[in-house]
Design an enzyme around this catalytic site. Sequence first.
Site, PDB file in Angstrom:
ATOM      1  N   GLU A  18     -61.968 -42.154  71.924  1.00 22.68           N
ATOM      2  CA  GLU A  18     -62.357 -43.917  72.686  1.00 22.68           C
ATOM      3  C   GLU A  18     -62.196 -43.351  74.413  1.00 22.68           C
ATOM      4  OE1 GLU A  18     -63.509 -45.605  70.580  1.00 22.68           O
ATOM      5  OE2 GLU A  18     -62.424 -44.898  68.831  1.00 22.68           O
ATOM      6  N   GLY A  19     -63.593 -42.257  74.856  1.00 22.35           N
ATOM      7  CA  GLY A  19     -63.581 -41.964  75.837  1.00 22.35           C
ATOM      8  C   GLY A  19     -62.126 -41.400  76.690  1.00 22.35           C
TER       9      GLY A  19
END
Length: 569
Positions: free
Chosen positions: A428-429
């Site tokens: 998620e980053g």
Amino acid sequence: MPYTSPVAETRFLLDKVLGYDRLAQTDLFAEAGADVTDAILTEVGRLCDEVLAPLNRGGDLTPAKLENGVVRSSPGFKDGYKAIAEGGWVGLSASPEHGGMGLPLTLNTAVFEMMAGACLSLQLCPLLSQGQIEALDHHASDTLKALYLPKLISGEWTGTMNLTEPQAGSDVGALRTKAEDNGDGSYAITGQKIFITWGDHDVAENVCHLVLARLPDGAPGTRGISLFMVPKLIPDAAGNPGERNSLRVVSLEHKLGIHGSPTCVMSFEGAQGWMVGKPNGGMAAMFTMMNNARLGVGAQGIGVAEAAYQHALAYAKDRKQGRTPLGDGAIIDHADVRRMLAVMKAEIFAARAIALDCGMAIDMAKATGKDSWNARAALLTPIAKAQGTDIGCEVASLGVQIHGGMGFIEETGAAQYLRDARITPIYEGTNGIQAMDLVGRKMMDGGEAAFRLLQEVEDTAEAARAKAPELAHKVWDAAETLREATEWLVAQDPGDRNAGATAFLRAFARILGAHYHLKAALADPDGPRARLATVFIDRILPEHESLLVQARAGAEQLYALSAEDLESA
């Protein structure tokens, strides 16, 4: 691997530190009063402790497997997922229009943290569904909403996100998956995606993939990307799973941890899909899902940290070795073991408070429409994600350390928490991306949102001087130091900002953690929370000074060290 959901600690944070009652004072969340919140936390706590936690070890030892093109879940996962779905927990914060409860994301964050602490591998499945629900609710056509949202919210179907490709990791714009118009309102999706969490399974009747792909005339980079709903089984005229779509699982990834979560390599071979949102608007739609998931992933790190802490605490209370300052007791009475446990507990409290405060800001923004709440939510999201997941790894590592040599032995279970937590700072980053987002996009207002938050910290410290002068003084000084560093930061070019981004985010999290601990000490002046606040503020908060030195160091020294220098002996 026993686990007890932190229901009481969550209630204390919501009630005494974060002002959760403000949500029930809004029209949107009028039903989210204390009685409802307590009932949900209690019921979910029971589910986590009695149903999900017993699955955790088995999922690690008996991973999901691919058999004849079908993914088989770990033993017990199907029943565990059924319990989550039948409880209505997938749609806790989803709109009542399509069958959700419409309750605050703050409460949902607390619920999903407890589920992650009980069994992270299984909790990943409803987490991804929840993100997809959010994306569809904001961007899909009414037809797609009516078809997919009720099934996803009920848990009958599950959702995924398909971004990453072998040649395109964080650089999503480099994707090659293509979408061609079928002429009937649908598109043919062709390409390969990797790292697809719960990309296939046998716990629900259908898997709904959100897939990023490029139209033939799509511009290069992220501007030319569109988003498509591509179901495993194409719904028939009655909305029930019908014909098998032309997609398949190529393989399952062999991972360091979260073995019970099937991470798939997916192949889409002219699969039928329907556009979500506008042509070339895929990134905007997907970011709705990703931002939701970033807070959720931060909560996952906190959940694993809580479970690792409980595991280590139980071991420390039972294991006897050597003479301690308190006599021939367990190792919990050794000063350094006591230090590790205190640091673990203090770090978890601070990270949990950041995550729940972020959820509060998102909810208040939704309920009031005020820009100030939106700005606060945007600022806290990368901090909540990065700090929650970093603390998950650090606390799990300390848990192994407390076990000593036995922590390195798989049979004790301590290592599983560290292995499971290690993915959370990556997906998620990555946390480096979160930090660059904080010092970049989130500072495009010249630091205004950050200064507002720091003013709140300083105001709390000022008000606390009469009751807790030593703690208040340290918190106020730290906030003022961060204010000065933020003023410096917003005047720098992107290169120098990025070079110090990770240290800056960590320092910000240290000040916020001290702020929440100070508020807890004021609410519990003679109790354990005041003593824990002293541990955080005296032992952990001082790190902010060295971190801010790093944040100001700039990029020049990093690039003065060449790639060849890094290769030299």
